[in-house]
Design a protein around this motif. Structure first.
Motif, PDB file in Angstrom:
ATOM      1  N   CYS A   1      39.045 -63.766 -32.744  1.00 23.56           N
ATOM      2  CA  CYS A   1      39.550 -62.527 -32.156  1.00 23.56           C
ATOM      3  C   CYS A   1      38.828 -62.281 -30.840  1.00 23.56           C
ATOM      4  O   CYS A   1      37.825 -62.921 -30.543  1.00 23.56           O
ATOM      5  CB  CYS A   1      39.345 -61.335 -33.094  1.00 23.56           C
TER       6      CYS A   1
ATOM      7  N   ASP B   1      42.535 -56.517 -28.053  1.00 22.79           N
ATOM      8  CA  ASP B   1      42.767 -55.380 -28.953  1.00 22.79           C
ATOM      9  C   ASP B   1      43.614 -54.324 -28.249  1.00 22.79           C
ATOM     10  O   ASP B   1      43.412 -54.061 -27.061  1.00 22.79           O
ATOM     11  CB  ASP B   1      41.433 -54.737 -29.375  1.00 22.79           C
TER      12      ASP B   1
ATOM     13  N   ASN C   1      39.477 -54.242 -33.389  1.00 22.40           N
ATOM     14  CA  ASN C   1      39.643 -55.252 -34.436  1.00 22.40           C
ATOM     15  C   ASN C   1      38.534 -56.302 -34.441  1.00 22.40           C
ATOM     16  O   ASN C   1      38.278 -56.927 -35.467  1.00 22.40           O
ATOM     17  CB  ASN C   1      40.989 -55.970 -34.281  1.00 22.40           C
TER      18      ASN C   1
ATOM     19  N   ASN D   1      35.233 -55.850 -39.446  1.00 18.98           N
ATOM     20  CA  ASN D   1      35.854 -55.699 -40.755  1.00 18.98           C
ATOM     21  C   ASN D   1      36.477 -57.031 -41.180  1.00 18.98           C
ATOM     22  O   ASN D   1      37.530 -57.424 -40.691  1.00 18.98           O
ATOM     23  CB  ASN D   1      36.912 -54.597 -40.703  1.00 18.98           C
TER      24      ASN D   1
ATOM     25  N   THR E   1      37.908 -57.783 -43.915  1.00 16.71           N
ATOM     26  CA  THR E   1      39.165 -57.655 -44.650  1.00 16.71           C
ATOM     27  C   THR E   1      40.348 -57.437 -43.708  1.00 16.71           C
ATOM     28  O   THR E   1      41.486 -57.671 -44.088  1.00 16.71           O
ATOM     29  CB  THR E   1      39.097 -56.489 -45.666  1.00 16.71           C
ATOM     30  N   GLN E   2      40.087 -57.001 -42.490  1.00 16.04           N
ATOM     31  CA  GLN E   2      41.139 -56.794 -41.500  1.00 16.04           C
ATOM     32  C   GLN E   2      41.487 -58.079 -40.765  1.00 16.04           C
ATOM     33  O   GLN E   2      42.538 -58.181 -40.144  1.00 16.04           O
ATOM     34  CB  GLN E   2      40.662 -55.783 -40.447  1.00 16.04           C
ATOM     35  N   ASN E   3      40.591 -59.042 -40.788  1.00 17.13           N
ATOM     36  CA  ASN E   3      40.750 -60.290 -40.058  1.00 17.13           C
ATOM     37  C   ASN E   3      40.769 -61.461 -41.033  1.00 17.13           C
ATOM     38  O   ASN E   3      40.106 -61.421 -42.065  1.00 17.13           O
ATOM     39  CB  ASN E   3      39.594 -60.474 -39.075  1.00 17.13           C
TER      40      ASN E   3
END
Length: 149
Positions: free
Chosen positions: A25, A30, A36, A44, A46-48
């Motif tokens: 990322c 973003d 992000n 995070n 869990t977001q990636n």
């Protein structure tokens, strides 16, 4: 002997990361108001989704993970500091070894930090740490290099 040390350093940097998975990322991409990639808030996981470095999804193929941070000095722009984070796969490190972070300051005052690691999803951590094996091998290499010189 110097050639032997260089070969060992390259071998350590490659390690056993043939099919390593890294987060990918950039805070530059973003959307406005969204973080992000973890430039201002904690990253995070869990977001990636971590991607395999040698797959078509990877922007850059590689055998280890990398995290780059750039941060302006206070007052660089009107509303304070800006910060940029890039997480990706990598195939070449500046030092030739992984499990380390290098940092410095550019002439314009911008702080930079580059961290390299060889474990799955390791570039999702706030600060990257050397693995015990990598640290041990680096210590042995430095000891051998000191004896030889």
């Amino acid at each position: 002997m110097k050639t032997l040390v260089n070969v060992l350093l390259v071998t350590l940097s490659i390690g056993s990361a043939a099919a390593i998975r890294c987060y990918q990322c950039s805070s530059q991409t973003d959307p406005k108001g969204v973080d992000n990639c973890g430039a201002y808030k904690a990253f995070n996981k869990t977001q990636n989704i971590a991607i395999e470095c040698n797959s078509d999804e990877s922007h850059m193929p590689g055998s280890f993970c990398m995290k780059v941070v750039h941060q302006s000095p206070r007052g660089f722009i009107w509303d304070g500091r800006w910060r940029q984070v890039i997480r990706q796969c990598a195939s070449v490190s500046e030092t030739g070894v992984t499990g380390v972070c290098n940092w410095g300051v550019y002439e314009n005052g911008v702080y930079w930090e580059e961290c390299y690691c060889v474990e799955d999803e390791c570039n999702g951590a706030p600060g990257l740490k050397a693995t015990s094996f990598t640290a041990l091998c680096l210590a042995v290499l430095l000891f051998v290099a000191k004896i030889v010189s």
